[in-house]
Design a protein around this motif. Structure first.
Motif, PDB file in Angstrom:
ATOM      1  N   LEU A 173     -89.460  10.444   7.645  1.00 11.58           N
ATOM      2  CA  LEU A 173     -88.761   8.875   7.631  1.00 11.58           C
ATOM      3  C   LEU A 173     -89.369   8.120   5.499  1.00 11.58           C
ATOM      4  N   SER A 174     -90.631   8.818   5.856  1.00 11.15           N
ATOM      5  CA  SER A 174     -91.441   8.205   4.788  1.00 11.15           C
ATOM      6  C   SER A 174     -90.734   9.489   3.745  1.00 11.15           C
ATOM      7  N   TYR A 175     -90.257  10.680   3.066  1.00 10.35           N
ATOM      8  CA  TYR A 175     -90.000  11.019   2.175  1.00 10.35           C
ATOM      9  C   TYR A 175     -88.959  10.937   0.955  1.00 10.35           C
ATOM     10  N   LEU A 198     -89.581   0.119   6.711  1.00  9.36           N
ATOM     11  CA  LEU A 198     -88.026  -0.195   6.294  1.00  9.36           C
ATOM     12  C   LEU A 198     -87.122   1.116   6.489  1.00  9.36           C
ATOM     13  N   MET A 199     -86.990   2.370   6.425  1.00  9.91           N
ATOM     14  CA  MET A 199     -86.169   2.877   6.953  1.00  9.91           C
ATOM     15  C   MET A 199     -86.007   2.987   8.114  1.00  9.91           C
ATOM     16  N   ILE A 200     -86.171   2.703   9.031  1.00 10.64           N
ATOM     17  CA  ILE A 200     -86.271   2.943  10.804  1.00 10.64           C
ATOM     18  C   ILE A 200     -85.576   1.464  10.348  1.00 10.64           C
ATOM     19  N   ALA A 201     -85.854   0.674  10.094  1.00  5.44           N
ATOM     20  CA  ALA A 201     -85.016  -0.765  10.051  1.00  5.44           C
ATOM     21  C   ALA A 201     -83.541  -0.047   9.610  1.00  5.44           C
ATOM     22  N   LYS A 202     -83.623   0.369   8.463  1.00  3.64           N
ATOM     23  CA  LYS A 202     -81.827   0.161   8.123  1.00  3.64           C
ATOM     24  C   LYS A 202     -81.391   1.629   8.533  1.00  3.64           C
ATOM     25  N   HIS A 203     -81.952   2.643   8.664  1.00  4.82           N
ATOM     26  CA  HIS A 203     -81.277   3.850  10.108  1.00  4.82           C
ATOM     27  C   HIS A 203     -80.728   2.494  10.941  1.00  4.82           C
ATOM     28  N   THR A 204     -81.337   1.740  11.764  1.00  3.76           N
ATOM     29  CA  THR A 204     -80.837   1.183  12.959  1.00  3.76           C
ATOM     30  C   THR A 204     -79.546   0.108  12.715  1.00  3.76           C
ATOM     31  N   GLY A 234     -85.640  -0.217  16.659  1.00  4.64           N
ATOM     32  CA  GLY A 234     -86.221   0.836  15.959  1.00  4.64           C
ATOM     33  C   GLY A 234     -87.420   1.550  16.268  1.00  4.64           C
ATOM     34  N   HIS A 235     -87.371   2.798  16.461  1.00 12.27           N
ATOM     35  CA  HIS A 235     -88.425   3.473  17.357  1.00 12.27           C
ATOM     36  C   HIS A 235     -88.342   4.624  15.971  1.00 12.27           C
ATOM     37  N   ARG A 236     -90.449   5.127  15.215  1.00 12.08           N
ATOM     38  CA  ARG A 236     -90.049   6.342  14.094  1.00 12.08           C
ATOM     39  C   ARG A 236     -90.582   7.361  16.206  1.00 12.08           C
ATOM     40  N   VAL A 237     -90.108   8.334  16.531  1.00  9.87           N
ATOM     41  CA  VAL A 237     -90.078   9.190  16.932  1.00  9.87           C
ATOM     42  C   VAL A 237     -90.392  10.634  15.622  1.00  9.87           C
ATOM     43  N   VAL A 238     -91.726  11.713  15.875  1.00  9.47           N
ATOM     44  CA  VAL A 238     -91.770  11.971  14.922  1.00  9.47           C
ATOM     45  C   VAL A 238     -90.938  13.368  15.199  1.00  9.47           C
ATOM     46  N   HIS A 239     -90.576  13.925  16.475  1.00 11.19           N
ATOM     47  CA  HIS A 239     -89.900  14.898  16.782  1.00 11.19           C
ATOM     48  C   HIS A 239     -89.019  14.846  17.562  1.00 11.19           C
TER      49      HIS A 239
END
Length: 400
Positions: free
Chosen positions: A183-185, A381-387, A91-96
C-alpha cells in the motif's frame, strides 16, 4: 449528512485511524488519530482535518489491555463525535492476502476465516489487523468493511522474482515470495507519477524505511521484485526483526541450543534487527544520538544492507533512474539517507547535502546518474481510495 470512509490501520500495539469525507470523486481528511501504547502506556490522540488537537487522553494500562479494548474505545469516541457524518464503509490495512487475494475485497464470514489462516505468515501484524474487523462486525454488522492488502501490489511478479529455490510442490502450496508494504509503494509510485513523470515509468527503487523496512523495484510503476518475501522477516534488518538470515542459523538454534520454534520466532521478530545488533534500542534516533560503538555498528549495518539491497534490485531493473526514500526513517533521517547514498556512489548517485538537510523533496546533486527523492507515504489515503472504488464497483453492479 456528509458521507465518509473510515480507515483503520491496526498493529499489535497501536491502532491508527483516519476519517475521509467523500467530496465527489475526491477524499478530504476530516479526522485523524489513534490509540498507541496498547497494554502498557495507552493513550488516545485525535486531530481534525487542519491538525487541531481534539483529544489527548491517557489511560491506565488495565483500561486498554489489548487491541480489542482499544477498538472499543475508538468506536465509543467516534460515535460521540461524528455529528452529522455518516460512515458508509470501513477500509482496513491487512498485511497478508496470501495467494488468494490480489485486490481489495469486501469482508464476509468466508473472507475473514481465510484471512485468519495467514496469521502464522505475519504473526506481528495479521492478528492485530483482523481484531478491529471482528469488533466492528459485532457492533455494526450492517457496515461494509473492506480489506486492502499489503501483498496485492506485488502480485504479478515475474516468476524469477516469485520463487524460492525449493521443491516446486511447495510453491504450488503457497510457499513463495509475497512481499509487503504494498500500500505504501502503491501510494508513493502514484505520487512519483505526479511530481516526476519523466522517471516514474522508468527504473525506480523505493526504500520504505521504518520500524519495518523493505525495498521495492518498479518498472513502469509496477512491482518487479521486493526484499520481503514469504513473511515480513526477510530482506533488510529492521527495528526488531532480523532481515535476511542463513536458514542454517535457525536449524542451529533449534538443534544445538535447544530452542523451541516459538522461542526462535520470538527472537527473530522481537529481539533482533537494530535492537539485537546494538543491545540498546530499536529507534534510529536513539542510536544516532548514542556514542556507544554498538549503536554505531547497528546504524552502519542497517545502511550497508539497504544499499546492498538497492544494488541487487537495480540488477533486476537493468539500471536505475530514480531512488526514493519513504516512511519514518526514510522521510526523517537525513544522516541515514546520506550514508545509504554514499554506499551507492559507485553507481553514480550523488546526494546534495544542502537539499538533504533542507526538507525539500528532490535530493540529487548535479551530475547524479539517478534522481533521488523523499516522498512521504500515506497508506491510509490509499486504503480509502481502494475502499471507495470497490463501493463504486459494487454499486455499479447492483444498478446493472
Amino acid at each position: 449528512m456528509r458521507d465518509s470512509i473510515l480507515v483503520v490501520n491496526a498493529g499489535s500495539s497501536s491502532i491508527k485511524f483516519k476519517l475521509y469525507r467523500i467530496e465527489g470523486a475526491d477524499l478530504a481528511p476530516s479526522l485523524s488519530g489513534g490509540m498507541s501504547g496498547i497494554g502498557s502506556t495507552p493513550s488516545l490522540k485525535v486531530t481534525d482535518g487542519s491538525g487541531a488537537l481534539l483529544e489527548d487522553r491517557r489511560f491506565e494500562a488495565g483500561e486498554v489491555p489489548d487491541a480489542s479494548a482499544a477498538q472499543h474505545h475508538l468506536a465509543d469516541w467516534l460515535l460521540h463525535h461524528l455529528g452529522d457524518t455518516t460512515v458508509v464503509a470501513v477500509g482496513h490495512r491487512v498485511v497478508h492476502g496470501g495467494a488468494d487475494f490480489a485486490e481489495p475485497v469486501l469482508i464476509d464470514d468466508a473472507v475473514l476465516r481465510r484471512l485468519e489462516t495467514f496469521i502464522p505468515l505475519a504473526p506481528l501484524h495479521q492478528l492485530g489487523n483482523l481484531d478491529p474487523i471482528r469488533v466492528l462486525r459485532q457492533r455494526r454488522p450492517d457496515l461494509p468493511q473492506v480489506a486492502c492488502f499489503d501483498t496485492s501490489f506485488h502480485r504479478g511478479h515475474p516468476e524469477l522474482s516469485d520463487r524460492f529455490a525449493l521443491p516446486r510442490f511447495l510453491h504450488d502450496e503457497g510457499v513463495r515470495r509475497y512481499g509487503f508494504h504494498g500500500l505504501s509503494y502503491e501510494y508513493v509510485a502514484g505520487r512519483l507519477r505526479e511530481i516526476a513523470p519523466e522517471v516514474a515509468s522508468g527504473r525506480v527503487v523505493i526504500a520504505h524505511l521504518g520500524s519495518g523496512a523493505s525495498l521495492c523495484a518498479l518498472k513502469e510503476g509496477r512491482s518487479q521484485e521486493t526484499t520481503m518475501s514469504f513473511t515480513a522477516l526477510d530482506g533488510v534488518p529492521m527495528g526488531t526483526r532480523c532481515g535476511a538470515l542463513d536458514p542454517g542459523v535457525v536449524l542451529h538454534l533449534i538443534e544445538h541450543r535447544g530452542m523451541t520454534p516459538a522461542e526462535v520466532g520470538h527472537m527473530l521478530y522481537y529481539e533482533s534487527g537494530l535492537l539485537g545488533l546494538s543491545g540498546l534500542s530499536n529507534d534510529v534516533r536513539a542510536l544516532l544520538a548514542s556514542d556507544r560503538p554498538e549503536a554505531a555498528l547497528a546504524v552502519a549495518f542497517f545502511c550497508r544492507r539497504v544499499a546492498q539491497a538497492a544494488a541487487a534490485l537495480a540488477v533486476t531493473l537493468g539500471g536505475l533512474d530514480a531512488f526514493v526514500f519513504t516512511a519514518g526513517i526514510g522521510e526523517n533521517a537525513p544522516e541515514i539517507r546520506r550514508r545509504i547514498i554514499a554506499d551507492l556512489s559507485w553507481a553514480g548517485l550523488i546526494l546534495s547535502n544542502d537539499a538533504n538537510g533542507s526538507g525539500v523533496a528532490r535530493l540529487d546533486a548535479s551530475g547524479s546518474r539517478a534522481q533521488i527523492w523523499v516522498i512521504p507515504t500515506d497508506e491510509e489515503l490509499m486504503i480509502a481510495k481502494h475502499t471507495m472504488r470497490l463501493l463504486d464497483r459494487i454499486a455499479s453492479g447492483a444498478r446493472a
